[in-house]
Design a protein around this motif. Structure first.
Motif, mmCIF file in Angstrom:
data_model
loop_
_atom_site.group_PDB
_atom_site.id
_atom_site.type_symbol
_atom_site.label_atom_id
_atom_site.label_comp_id
_atom_site.label_asym_id
_atom_site.label_seq_id
_atom_site.Cartn_x
_atom_site.Cartn_y
_atom_site.Cartn_z
ATOM 1 N N PRO A 228 55.872 37.205 -12.716
ATOM 2 C CA PRO A 228 56.470 36.329 -11.710
ATOM 3 C C PRO A 228 55.995 34.874 -11.812
ATOM 4 C CG PRO A 228 55.665 38.350 -10.695
ATOM 5 C CD PRO A 228 55.213 38.372 -12.112
ATOM 6 N N ASN A 229 54.744 34.648 -12.156
ATOM 7 C CA ASN A 229 54.254 33.271 -12.275
ATOM 8 C C ASN A 229 54.920 32.541 -13.443
ATOM 9 O OD1 ASN A 229 52.589 33.544 -10.076
ATOM 10 N ND2 ASN A 229 50.761 33.992 -11.278
ATOM 11 N N PHE A 230 55.185 33.263 -14.522
ATOM 12 C CA PHE A 230 55.871 32.662 -15.663
ATOM 13 C C PHE A 230 57.329 32.353 -15.297
ATOM 14 C CE2 PHE A 230 58.050 33.119 -19.893
ATOM 15 C CZ PHE A 230 57.544 31.959 -20.448
ATOM 16 N N LEU A 231 57.979 33.257 -14.578
ATOM 17 C CA LEU A 231 59.348 33.019 -14.115
ATOM 18 C C LEU A 231 59.404 31.748 -13.276
ATOM 19 C CD1 LEU A 231 62.325 33.725 -13.609
ATOM 20 C CD2 LEU A 231 61.538 35.232 -11.761
ATOM 21 N N ASN A 232 58.472 31.600 -12.345
ATOM 22 C CA ASN A 232 58.455 30.407 -11.505
ATOM 23 C C ASN A 232 58.159 29.154 -12.318
ATOM 24 O OD1 ASN A 232 59.224 31.512 -9.013
ATOM 25 N ND2 ASN A 232 57.179 32.322 -8.714
ATOM 26 N N TYR A 233 57.335 29.274 -13.350
ATOM 27 C CA TYR A 233 57.061 28.143 -14.232
ATOM 28 C C TYR A 233 58.352 27.703 -14.945
ATOM 29 C CZ TYR A 233 55.208 25.463 -18.132
ATOM 30 O OH TYR A 233 54.965 24.474 -19.065
ATOM 31 N N ILE A 234 59.095 28.666 -15.480
ATOM 32 C CA ILE A 234 60.360 28.355 -16.160
ATOM 33 C C ILE A 234 61.347 27.716 -15.180
ATOM 34 C CG2 ILE A 234 62.382 29.364 -17.320
ATOM 35 C CD1 ILE A 234 59.864 29.243 -19.077
ATOM 36 N N LEU A 235 61.427 28.240 -13.968
ATOM 37 C CA LEU A 235 62.313 27.648 -12.959
ATOM 38 C C LEU A 235 61.928 26.205 -12.662
ATOM 39 C CD1 LEU A 235 62.777 30.609 -10.447
ATOM 40 C CD2 LEU A 235 64.478 29.644 -12.018
ATOM 41 N N SER A 236 60.622 25.923 -12.612
ATOM 42 C CA SER A 236 60.198 24.548 -12.349
ATOM 43 C C SER A 236 60.567 23.621 -13.507
ATOM 44 C CB SER A 236 58.693 24.478 -12.055
ATOM 45 O OG SER A 236 57.934 24.712 -13.221
ATOM 46 N N LEU A 237 60.532 24.131 -14.741
ATOM 47 C CA LEU A 237 60.965 23.324 -15.883
ATOM 48 C C LEU A 237 62.465 23.033 -15.806
ATOM 49 C CD1 LEU A 237 59.114 24.952 -18.931
ATOM 50 C CD2 LEU A 237 58.526 22.828 -17.752
ATOM 51 N N LEU A 238 63.230 24.044 -15.422
ATOM 52 C CA LEU A 238 64.687 23.901 -15.366
ATOM 53 C C LEU A 238 65.162 23.060 -14.191
ATOM 54 C CD1 LEU A 238 65.723 27.561 -16.234
ATOM 55 C CD2 LEU A 238 66.000 25.551 -17.687
ATOM 56 N N LEU A 239 64.532 23.250 -13.042
ATOM 57 C CA LEU A 239 65.039 22.639 -11.820
ATOM 58 C C LEU A 239 64.224 21.453 -11.322
ATOM 59 C CD1 LEU A 239 65.891 25.941 -9.907
ATOM 60 C CD2 LEU A 239 67.442 24.482 -11.228
ATOM 61 N N GLY A 240 63.040 21.246 -11.894
ATOM 62 C CA GLY A 240 62.190 20.136 -11.463
ATOM 63 C C GLY A 240 61.832 20.248 -10.003
ATOM 64 N N GLU A 241 61.992 19.150 -9.279
ATOM 65 C CA GLU A 241 61.618 19.100 -7.868
ATOM 66 C C GLU A 241 62.462 20.032 -7.007
ATOM 67 O OE1 GLU A 241 61.543 15.119 -6.401
ATOM 68 O OE2 GLU A 241 60.306 14.416 -8.063
ATOM 69 N N LYS A 242 63.643 20.403 -7.465
ATOM 70 C CA LYS A 242 64.525 21.281 -6.697
ATOM 71 C C LYS A 242 64.072 22.739 -6.762
ATOM 72 C CE LYS A 242 68.525 18.398 -7.553
ATOM 73 N NZ LYS A 242 69.847 18.315 -8.152
ATOM 74 N N SER A 243 63.089 23.025 -7.631
ATOM 75 C CA SER A 243 62.651 24.393 -7.843
ATOM 76 C C SER A 243 62.034 24.994 -6.581
ATOM 77 C CB SER A 243 61.620 24.440 -8.976
ATOM 78 O OG SER A 243 61.160 25.749 -9.158
ATOM 79 N N VAL A 244 62.356 26.237 -6.345
ATOM 80 C CA VAL A 244 61.780 27.001 -5.256
ATOM 81 C C VAL A 244 61.138 28.233 -5.872
ATOM 82 C CG1 VAL A 244 62.290 28.324 -3.172
ATOM 83 C CG2 VAL A 244 63.545 26.210 -3.642
ATOM 84 N N ALA A 245 59.881 28.472 -5.560
ATOM 85 C CA ALA A 245 59.194 29.644 -6.108
ATOM 86 C C ALA A 245 59.839 30.916 -5.559
ATOM 87 C CB ALA A 245 57.714 29.607 -5.763
ATOM 88 N N ILE A 246 60.070 31.852 -6.460
ATOM 89 C CA ILE A 246 60.629 33.146 -6.076
ATOM 90 C C ILE A 246 59.480 34.122 -5.859
ATOM 91 C CG2 ILE A 246 61.971 35.109 -6.893
ATOM 92 C CD1 ILE A 246 63.694 33.143 -8.447
ATOM 93 N N HIS A 247 59.497 34.785 -4.725
ATOM 94 C CA HIS A 247 58.489 35.810 -4.440
ATOM 95 C C HIS A 247 59.218 37.121 -4.234
ATOM 96 C CE1 HIS A 247 55.210 32.986 -4.167
ATOM 97 N NE2 HIS A 247 55.991 32.202 -3.434
ATOM 98 N N ASN A 248 58.882 38.091 -5.065
ATOM 99 C CA ASN A 248 59.481 39.408 -4.988
ATOM 100 C C ASN A 248 58.343 40.411 -4.948
ATOM 101 O OD1 ASN A 248 60.325 42.021 -6.158
ATOM 102 N ND2 ASN A 248 62.343 41.044 -6.201
ATOM 103 N N ASP A 249 58.196 41.092 -3.830
ATOM 104 C CA ASP A 249 57.084 42.023 -3.663
ATOM 105 C C ASP A 249 57.041 43.084 -4.751
ATOM 106 O OD1 ASP A 249 56.207 40.686 -1.405
ATOM 107 O OD2 ASP A 249 57.271 42.004 -0.013
ATOM 108 N N TYR A 250 58.213 43.582 -5.153
ATOM 109 C CA TYR A 250 58.262 44.631 -6.179
ATOM 110 C C TYR A 250 57.796 44.087 -7.534
ATOM 111 C CZ TYR A 250 60.904 47.273 -2.745
ATOM 112 O OH TYR A 250 61.288 47.927 -1.601
ATOM 113 N N ALA A 251 58.260 42.902 -7.898
ATOM 114 C CA ALA A 251 57.866 42.296 -9.174
ATOM 115 C C ALA A 251 56.377 41.988 -9.181
ATOM 116 C CB ALA A 251 58.672 41.034 -9.438
#
Length: 146
Positions: free
Chosen positions: A105-128
């Motif tokens: 999940p931390n890597f997914l959020n890192y990739i999202l921050s690269l793609l979306l920049g300031e618009k990025s929102v961290a995804i939290h999924n309890d199962y993941a």
């Protein structure tokens, strides 16, 4: 299975025929006749915590000057534990599957921050996050046994 290899200068198949690649890096990859497989644990600059996954490849990459992941367990670019993948700015390549984004999940959020920049929102999924914790704990226990 060889997308990471295609980021380098050349790829030589198991029959010895060499092909030019994209040339983002100066490294060369050589395929063997046997697959190199196994679980892995490592770290990546910019990503909090360990990355976990599975490496499944049939190549060895030499002279990778900017690897993506520093491994503590698993097969790397040159087969032995060390480093895996390639990075040039936001061009990332790795042999780690798992699938890597789902299991980390931390890597997914890192990739999202690269793609979306300031618009990025961290995804939290309890199962993941729970699945990551279980896998991470099991792989660390295996490392301690060795």
């Amino acid at each position: 299975g060889n997308a990471c290899d295609l980021l380098g200068a050349s790829l030589t198949d198991s029959e010895g025929k060499s092909y030019p690649c994209l040339g983002f890096g100066d490294f060369e990859s050589v395929e063997g006749k046997r697959r190199i497989t196994g679980d892995c644990v490592g770290t990546m600059e910019g990503v909090e915590g360990d990355l976990v996954g599975f490496i499944n490849k049939c190549s060895v990459s030499k002279k990778v000057e900017s690897p993506l992941i520093s491994l503590r367990m698993g097969y790397g670019n040159e087969k032995s534990c060390g480093t895996d993948g390639f990075r040039l700015n936001n061009c990332l390549g790795t042999h780690v599957t798992g699938p890597i984004l789902v299991k980390n999940p931390n890597f997914l959020n890192y990739i999202l921050s690269l793609l979306l920049g300031e618009k990025s929102v961290a995804i939290h999924n309890d199962y993941a996050e729970k699945a990551y914790e279980i896998t991470h704990r099991a792989l660390l226990a295996r490392m301690e046994q060795k």
